[in-house]
Design a protein around this motif. Structure first.
Motif, PDB file in Angstrom:
ATOM      1  N   ARG A  39      24.294   2.772   1.219  1.00 43.04           N
ATOM      2  CA  ARG A  39      22.969   2.582   0.187  1.00 43.04           C
ATOM      3  C   ARG A  39      22.747   0.978   0.292  1.00 43.04           C
ATOM      4  N   PRO A  93      24.206  14.383   2.704  1.00 43.67           N
ATOM      5  CA  PRO A  93      23.163  15.014   1.477  1.00 43.67           C
ATOM      6  C   PRO A  93      23.673  13.849   0.346  1.00 43.67           C
ATOM      7  N   GLU A  94      24.802  13.337   0.158  1.00 48.22           N
ATOM      8  CA  GLU A  94      25.100  12.201  -0.922  1.00 48.22           C
ATOM      9  C   GLU A  94      24.218  11.257  -0.853  1.00 48.22           C
ATOM     10  N   ARG A  96      21.188  11.197   0.974  1.00 52.14           N
ATOM     11  CA  ARG A  96      19.881  11.667   0.878  1.00 52.14           C
ATOM     12  C   ARG A  96      19.567  11.544  -0.775  1.00 52.14           C
ATOM     13  N   GLU A  97      20.522  12.074  -1.596  1.00 60.24           N
ATOM     14  CA  GLU A  97      20.205  12.057  -2.814  1.00 60.24           C
ATOM     15  C   GLU A  97      20.193  10.732  -3.580  1.00 60.24           C
ATOM     16  N   ALA A  98      21.129   9.773  -3.062  1.00 57.27           N
ATOM     17  CA  ALA A  98      20.839   8.352  -3.615  1.00 57.27           C
ATOM     18  C   ALA A  98      19.781   7.619  -3.253  1.00 57.27           C
ATOM     19  N   ALA A 100      16.840   9.495  -2.928  1.00 57.83           N
ATOM     20  CA  ALA A 100      15.518  10.313  -2.995  1.00 57.83           C
ATOM     21  C   ALA A 100      15.011  10.702  -1.913  1.00 57.83           C
ATOM     22  N   THR A 102      13.586  13.243   0.629  1.00 55.39           N
ATOM     23  CA  THR A 102      13.524  14.762   0.488  1.00 55.39           C
ATOM     24  C   THR A 102      12.734  15.091   2.059  1.00 55.39           C
ATOM     25  N   ASP A 118      12.527   6.886   1.298  1.00 56.01           N
ATOM     26  CA  ASP A 118      11.608   8.019   0.750  1.00 56.01           C
ATOM     27  C   ASP A 118      10.116   7.697   1.073  1.00 56.01           C
TER      28      ASP A 118
END
Length: 143
Positions: A39, A93-94, A96-98, A100, A102, A118
């Motif tokens: 991150r 996935p963690e 990608r979610e952090a 955002a 898509t 993103d």
């Protein structure tokens, strides 16, 4: 080794992205396709060749105890990945979610690493920076 430039990418349904050819050769040749993704405080992901990540990680871990949450965010979220035979990298996935993330993304070369954004978020932040104007740190810089 100096990564620069922007690439528009698409993540596939499994969360993989294809590393642009212009970077793929260096990443496979010099770094055996071994990367680390973590991150970034500004809402994107950082993608390091593993050897560069290890230098960065050591600096983060040397921060004082008052920065322990940033140690957790930066080092605790780091994931080692390897490029596959076709130059793809799986973004967990963690992560990608952090960020955002898509489908549509931008990969920005930042010297010794990349930022993975993103697309919409990056475009919005870039537009805001341009409207805000140059920071004082750049006032004496000659373009």
């Amino acid at each position: 080794m100096l990564f620069q430039g922007v690439s528009s990418l698409s993540l596939d349904a499994k969360g993989r992205l294809s590393v642009p050819t212009r970077h793929r050769d260096v990443l496979t040749g010099q770094f055996e396709g071994r990367l680390t993704v973590t991150r970034h405080p500004e809402g994107c992901l950082m993608v390091f060749p593993r050897a560069e990540w290890e230098k960065y990680r050591d600096k983060v871990l040397a921060l004082p105890e008052s920065a322990k949450w940033w140690k957790r965010i930066l080092v605790g979220n780091a994931m080692d990945v390897d490029m596959d035979g076709t130059g793809r990298v799986l973004i967990a996935p963690e992560l990608r979610e952090a960020a955002a993330l898509t489908k549509e993304a931008k990969l920005i070369g930042m010297g010794n690493h990349f930022e993975l954004w993103d697309k919409t978020t990056y475009d919005e932040k870039e537009a805001a920076a341009l409207v805000q104007g140059m920071p004082d740190a750049l006032k004496d810089f000659t373009f």
